[in-house]
Design a protein around this motif. Structure first.
Motif, mmCIF file in Angstrom:
data_model
loop_
_atom_site.group_PDB
_atom_site.id
_atom_site.type_symbol
_atom_site.label_atom_id
_atom_site.label_comp_id
_atom_site.label_asym_id
_atom_site.label_seq_id
_atom_site.Cartn_x
_atom_site.Cartn_y
_atom_site.Cartn_z
ATOM 1 N N HIS A 276 -22.746 6.089 13.128
ATOM 2 C CA HIS A 276 -22.800 7.557 13.536
ATOM 3 C C HIS A 276 -21.375 7.853 12.831
ATOM 4 O O HIS A 276 -20.336 6.919 13.181
ATOM 5 N N PRO A 277 -21.064 9.083 12.658
ATOM 6 C CA PRO A 277 -19.669 9.590 11.851
ATOM 7 C C PRO A 277 -18.601 9.009 12.976
ATOM 8 O O PRO A 277 -17.614 8.824 12.312
ATOM 9 N N VAL A 278 -18.852 9.165 14.101
ATOM 10 C CA VAL A 278 -17.676 8.515 15.069
ATOM 11 C C VAL A 278 -17.125 7.372 14.978
ATOM 12 O O VAL A 278 -16.046 6.920 15.160
ATOM 13 N N GLN A 279 -17.835 6.587 14.418
ATOM 14 C CA GLN A 279 -17.543 5.005 14.075
ATOM 15 C C GLN A 279 -16.853 4.876 12.909
ATOM 16 O O GLN A 279 -16.390 3.680 12.626
ATOM 17 N N ILE A 280 -16.733 5.668 11.976
ATOM 18 C CA ILE A 280 -16.255 5.533 10.639
ATOM 19 C C ILE A 280 -14.728 5.164 10.929
ATOM 20 O O ILE A 280 -14.203 4.284 10.309
ATOM 21 N N GLY A 281 -13.940 5.960 11.543
ATOM 22 C CA GLY A 281 -12.596 6.023 11.768
ATOM 23 C C GLY A 281 -12.207 4.848 12.576
ATOM 24 O O GLY A 281 -11.206 4.231 12.168
ATOM 25 N N ILE A 282 -13.114 4.344 13.518
ATOM 26 C CA ILE A 282 -12.895 3.128 14.188
ATOM 27 C C ILE A 282 -12.709 2.065 13.325
ATOM 28 O O ILE A 282 -12.001 1.196 13.260
ATOM 29 N N ALA A 283 -13.894 1.624 12.469
ATOM 30 C CA ALA A 283 -13.905 0.515 11.450
ATOM 31 C C ALA A 283 -12.594 0.746 10.374
ATOM 32 O O ALA A 283 -11.914 -0.161 9.978
ATOM 33 N N LYS A 284 -12.190 1.960 10.065
ATOM 34 C CA LYS A 284 -11.305 2.100 9.158
ATOM 35 C C LYS A 284 -9.904 1.376 9.829
ATOM 36 O O LYS A 284 -9.315 0.819 9.102
ATOM 37 N N LYS A 285 -9.726 1.911 11.160
ATOM 38 C CA LYS A 285 -8.488 1.528 11.781
ATOM 39 C C LYS A 285 -8.477 -0.240 11.927
ATOM 40 O O LYS A 285 -7.698 -0.770 11.758
ATOM 41 N N VAL A 286 -9.726 -0.560 12.553
ATOM 42 C CA VAL A 286 -9.558 -1.984 12.926
ATOM 43 C C VAL A 286 -9.598 -2.762 11.649
ATOM 44 O O VAL A 286 -8.952 -3.730 11.556
ATOM 45 N N PHE A 287 -10.449 -2.476 10.618
ATOM 46 C CA PHE A 287 -10.552 -3.639 9.442
ATOM 47 C C PHE A 287 -9.548 -3.155 8.380
ATOM 48 O O PHE A 287 -9.430 -3.831 7.174
ATOM 49 N N SER A 288 -8.324 -2.517 8.665
ATOM 50 C CA SER A 288 -7.161 -2.338 7.778
ATOM 51 C C SER A 288 -6.061 -2.780 8.818
ATOM 52 O O SER A 288 -5.826 -2.590 9.613
ATOM 53 N N PRO A 289 -5.448 -4.107 8.320
ATOM 54 C CA PRO A 289 -4.353 -4.480 9.094
ATOM 55 C C PRO A 289 -3.413 -3.510 9.368
ATOM 56 O O PRO A 289 -3.083 -2.720 8.622
ATOM 57 N N SER A 290 -2.631 -3.671 10.486
ATOM 58 C CA SER A 290 -1.765 -2.692 11.140
ATOM 59 C C SER A 290 -0.560 -2.675 10.545
ATOM 60 O O SER A 290 -0.260 -3.931 9.939
ATOM 61 N N PRO A 291 0.232 -1.657 10.089
ATOM 62 C CA PRO A 291 1.582 -1.919 9.391
ATOM 63 C C PRO A 291 2.702 -2.734 9.989
ATOM 64 O O PRO A 291 3.035 -3.700 9.174
ATOM 65 N N SER A 292 2.488 -2.968 11.372
ATOM 66 C CA SER A 292 3.347 -4.086 11.765
ATOM 67 C C SER A 292 2.921 -5.599 11.449
ATOM 68 O O SER A 292 3.618 -6.249 11.109
ATOM 69 N N ASP A 293 1.681 -5.717 11.128
ATOM 70 C CA ASP A 293 1.350 -7.272 10.920
ATOM 71 C C ASP A 293 1.455 -7.235 9.364
ATOM 72 O O ASP A 293 1.612 -8.299 9.013
ATOM 73 N N VAL A 294 1.366 -6.205 8.634
ATOM 74 C CA VAL A 294 1.579 -6.289 7.236
ATOM 75 C C VAL A 294 3.046 -6.567 7.015
ATOM 76 O O VAL A 294 3.465 -7.351 6.141
ATOM 77 N N ALA A 295 4.005 -5.643 7.820
ATOM 78 C CA ALA A 295 5.363 -6.067 7.342
ATOM 79 C C ALA A 295 5.746 -7.462 7.789
ATOM 80 O O ALA A 295 6.641 -7.968 6.999
ATOM 81 N N TRP A 296 5.087 -7.910 8.955
ATOM 82 C CA TRP A 296 5.598 -9.105 9.242
ATOM 83 C C TRP A 296 5.019 -10.089 8.226
ATOM 84 O O TRP A 296 5.943 -11.068 7.789
ATOM 85 N N ALA A 297 4.043 -9.981 7.639
ATOM 86 C CA ALA A 297 3.308 -11.012 6.779
ATOM 87 C C ALA A 297 4.158 -10.972 5.521
ATOM 88 O O ALA A 297 4.672 -12.004 4.889
ATOM 89 N N ARG A 298 4.624 -9.820 4.721
ATOM 90 C CA ARG A 298 5.412 -9.495 3.946
ATOM 91 C C ARG A 298 6.789 -10.242 4.312
ATOM 92 O O ARG A 298 7.501 -10.857 3.267
ATOM 93 N N ARG A 299 7.300 -9.947 5.423
ATOM 94 C CA ARG A 299 8.584 -10.775 5.735
ATOM 95 C C ARG A 299 8.571 -12.313 5.568
ATOM 96 O O ARG A 299 9.249 -12.790 4.809
ATOM 97 N N VAL A 300 7.574 -12.503 6.149
ATOM 98 C CA VAL A 300 7.268 -14.243 6.150
ATOM 99 C C VAL A 300 7.292 -14.594 4.610
ATOM 100 O O VAL A 300 7.869 -15.704 4.311
#
Ligand SMILES: CC(=O)SCCNC(=O)CCNC(=O)[C@H](O)C(C)(C)COP(=O)(O)OP(=O)(O)OC[C@H]1O[C@@H](n2cnc3c(N)ncnc32)[C@H](O)[C@@H]1OP(=O)(O)O
Ligand SMILES: CC(=O)C(=O)O
Ligand SMILES: [Mg+2]
Length: 356
Positions: A276-300
């Motif tokens: 359903h269209p309502v689940q599109i944004g949920i999947a986009k949010k969840v399956f894109s790593p969060s900015p804080s996780d990406v920042a941490w990964a880049r720092r490591v």
């Protein structure tokens, strides 16, 4: 079983050569629509701008008397639209159904050059993939296609789960596998009546305190799909193909949907289905790593230099193995950000803050 030497040979004279590596393009949500449903079909050009994958569904959820209309609808939609970078997939009917032969013949012949992936339901073992593999090669040759169609299996029978490793490695066409929790539950004779998600009865309970067996005992609902998703992820990783969580049928419960998707993401899945269209944004949010996780990964990665040895960052030990995990997250973020300036800016802002 074919000799490993022949694994990448085309299965029909004139068929395109199989791919040696599965293309890793964003597929955070595989958006299902019924191409014979005029209301849904009308939304497709607009939805194409919001999703990674559009999937014209011909199987379950399409009524028996609407199968031909769905097939014809998909042909018309594919011919009338250029979806750009958004992939176009289809789910054909099951291999034992009266519709699948015409599904494959019509789709490959008419729109084989527009389709990226053919999803095959109720796959029981490698023999099902071998059948589709040869038939697709014959049809591709006849249609003069230059790019091979890829195949995606749904893991939704007990036999399929038992054979998941051989399914994943059955053909160079194998692009990925999705969990099919509804049919799988029926096939296993599970006593659920839902399409994915948890069940309040599937739980663990803390030990009793004293003689009272009822008071103060917290219960924790467990994930019914953990075992299958984990097995599927391993089989896919072993064969260089992509694992997906499938459908979450409680459209209204966007909170539990996000949780189920996130469990799959953390375990290694690259996407899930949106029904359903309502689940599109949920999947986009969840399956894109969060900015804080990406920042941490880049720092490591930055602090680990050549990626060997051990360092301490914010009290946590990092070494060769943790930097490899960080590369998984950072590489996924880079791939997604390449086509999404908003995501790129969010990742860069968080990284700037983390690196000081
Ligand atoms: C176990 C499995 O095999 S899962 C995979 C098979 N199942 C599917 O593919 C189901 C796909 N989804 C659907 O059929 C529908 O979303 C349903 C039946 C669940 C709900 O549909 P509705 O009752 O129409 O939902 P709702 O009223 O909220 O829809 C709002 C609008 O979005 C549209 N819409 C709903 N789902 C979709 C979709 N997947 N794609 C495009 N548009 C959609 C509706 O047509 C409606 O349009 P309108 O505003 O012009 O009337
Ligand atoms: C995904 C699917 O087809 C199922 O859950 O049965
Ligand atoms: Mg199913």
């Amino acid at each position: 079983m074919r000799s490993p030497k022949d694994f990448f040979a085309p299965l029909a004279l004139g068929a395109p050569a199989p791919v040696r590596e599965i293309p890793v393009t964003p597929s955070r949500m595989i958006h299902f629509f019924d191409p014979g449903n005029e209301k849904m079909a009308a939304k497709v050009p607009d939805l194409a701008k919001k999703v990674d994958v559009l999937l014209g569904n011909l199987e379950d959820a399409v009524r028996a008397d609407r199968k031909e209309a769905a097939r014809a609808g998909l042909v018309a939609i594919a011919k009338a639209n250029d979806f750009g970078k958004t992939q176009l997939w289809t789910r054909v009917n099951s291999l034992d159904s009266p519709w699948v032969l015409d599904d494959l013949i019509t789709l490959v012949t008419e729109i084989g050059d527009k389709l990226d992936v053919i999803m095959v339901p109720k796959v029981e073992g490698a023999q099902d993939i071998h059948y589709v593999d040869r038939l697709l090669a014959q049809l591709e040759a006849r249609a003069g296609l230059t790019k091979p169609l890829l195949v995606h299996a749904i893991l939704e029978t007990a036999s399929g789960v038992a054979n998941v490793e051989e399914i994943a490695g059955a053909s160079p066409r194998m692009q990925g596998i999705s969990l099919g929790p509804a049919d799988l539950a029926a096939s296993r004779r599970m006593k659920t009546t839902r399409v994915g998600g948890g069940h309040p009865g599937y739980l663990v309970r803390t030990d009793p305190v004293g003689d009272d067996l009822t008071a103060g005992r917290t219960t924790y609902q467990q994930d019914l799909w953990h075992y299958t998703v984990a097995r599927m992820v391993d089989a896919c990783a072993m064969h260089g193909i992509l694992p997906y969580y499938g459908p979450f049928g409680d459209i209204r419960d966007v909170v539990a949907c996000e949780d189920q998707f996130r469990n799959a993401f953390l375990l290694g899945c690259v996407g899930a289905w949106s029904l359903h269209p309502v689940q599109i944004g949920i999947a986009k949010k969840v399956f894109s790593p969060s900015p804080s996780d990406v920042a941490w990964a880049r720092r490591v990665i930055a602090e680990m230099g050549d990626g060997t040895g051990a360092v301490m960052i914010d009290g946590k030990m990092q070494d060769d193995a943790s930097v490899k995990q960080c590369r998984v997250v950072a590489e996924l973020a880079d791939a997604l950000a390449a086509d999404d300036p908003e995501l790129a800016a969010a990742y860069d802002a968080a990284t700037k803050e983390a690196l000081g």
